[in-house]
Scaffold this active site. Structure first.
Site, PDB file in Angstrom:
ATOM      1  N   CYS A  35       0.868  -1.176   0.000  1.00 41.51           N
ATOM      2  CA  CYS A  35       0.000   0.000   0.000  1.00 41.51           C
ATOM      3  C   CYS A  35       0.907   1.229   0.000  1.00 41.51           C
ATOM      4  O   CYS A  35       1.730   1.388   0.912  1.00 41.51           O
ATOM      5  CB  CYS A  35      -0.864  -0.016   1.257  1.00 41.51           C
ATOM      6  SG  CYS A  35      -1.756   1.520   1.522  1.00 41.51           S
TER       7      CYS A  35
ATOM      8  N   CYS B   2      -1.182   3.977  -6.428  1.00 44.37           N
ATOM      9  CA  CYS B   2      -1.959   3.293  -5.386  1.00 44.37           C
ATOM     10  C   CYS B   2      -2.152   1.875  -5.901  1.00 44.37           C
ATOM     11  O   CYS B   2      -2.430   1.682  -7.093  1.00 44.37           O
ATOM     12  CB  CYS B   2      -3.303   3.986  -5.201  1.00 44.37           C
ATOM     13  SG  CYS B   2      -4.528   3.018  -4.275  1.00 44.37           S
TER      14      CYS B   2
END
Ligand code: DGL
Length: 259
Positions: free
Chosen positions: A77, A184
């Site tokens: 992440c 992302c």
């Protein structure tokens, strides 16, 4: 790495299933490992949380991986990497952390002269870590787009909502950008939809570089496993549909069709 054992699992986590886009690249280069994937859908999105909140969340996840005897932890992440990787490395100096970051250096290396759109969460774009990266590799033709709400829409998997979001938020970059950094780990899941709005662009995603780096590090530490491994999945809300979607994506069966 004092306490690590080559048969230990590799822990990998994200604020949901987005990190599967990192795991699928890792499995290509390290097919014989045991993986423990943690989908923290309960805390999705990480993108709008404070640094302290993200550090606390990540700390709990890393503690769980420690208890499982993981030999390495992959922070799949970008937001968690930007806000908590330094903190985790300091707190657990005996553990091996590999953290994803937006592939902006790849633009510098391969497509420096082209106009670039960096899509990432607000947390990543505003982070000190990303701003240092930007300063170092700035091609001076870069647009930064904090995509507030996009990762959670991908997590929900509503195609219409995603399409509408992209048209409203990235439509204005059509014919203006040639590179798109997918900053992302959820965004590679909608690469096709992004291209439908922007037309043909070159995508940059740090997952395959991370995978190669992980392999090198494990090799250096003599931690590569040589037998067949398996993949465990846990969702922080225990949602069965997350598990199903995760394994569908991993098998490559799901390129567009979401739940
Ligand atoms: N996949 C995440 C990232 O790379 C999560 C985004 C979020 O939860 O906001 O940043």
């Amino acid at each position: 790495m004092k306490r690590m054992n080559r048969n230990g699992k590799i822990g990998i986590f994200d604020s949901g299933i987005g990190g599967v886009t990192v795991l699928r690249e890792i499995i290509k280069v390290l097919p014989k490992e045991n993986y423990s994937y943690y989908s923290d859908s309960k805390n999705n999105p990480y993108g709008d949380k404070t640094e302290i909140e993200i550090q606390q969340i990540c700390n709990k996840i890393v503690r769980k991986f420690r208890e499982e005897g993981c030999k390495a932890v992959v922070i799949a992440c970008n937001t968690a990497s930007a806000k908590a990787a330094g903190y985790l490395r300091k707190k657990y100096p005996d553990m091996l952390f590999i953290a994803i970051e937006p592939a902006y250096k790849m633009v510098y290396d391969y497509a420096y002269h082209k106009s670039t759109l960096v899509m990432a969460t607000k947390g990543t774009i505003n982070s000190e870590k990303f701003n240092l990266l930007l300063k170092k590799y700035d091609n001076h033709k870069t647009f930064l787009l904090p995509c507030v709400g996009l990762a959670d829409r991908i997590e929900q998997g509503n195609k219409e909502e995603i399409k509408k979001y992209l048209e409203e938020n990235i439509g204005k970059y059509k014919n203006k950008v040639e590179n798109v950094v997918l900053g992302c780990t959820h965004y590679p899941l909608i690469q096709k939809e992004i291209e439908e709005v922007l037309g043909q662009v070159q995508f940059f995603n740090g997952a395959s570089n991370l995978a190669r780096h992980l392999k090198e590090v494990l090799k250096e530490e003599n931690l590569l496993q040589e037998e067949e491994g398996n993949i465990e999945f846990e969702d922080s809300q225990g949602l069965e549909k997350k598990r199903t979607r995760f394994f569908e994506i991993l098998k490559g069966e799901l390129s567009n069709d979401r739940d």
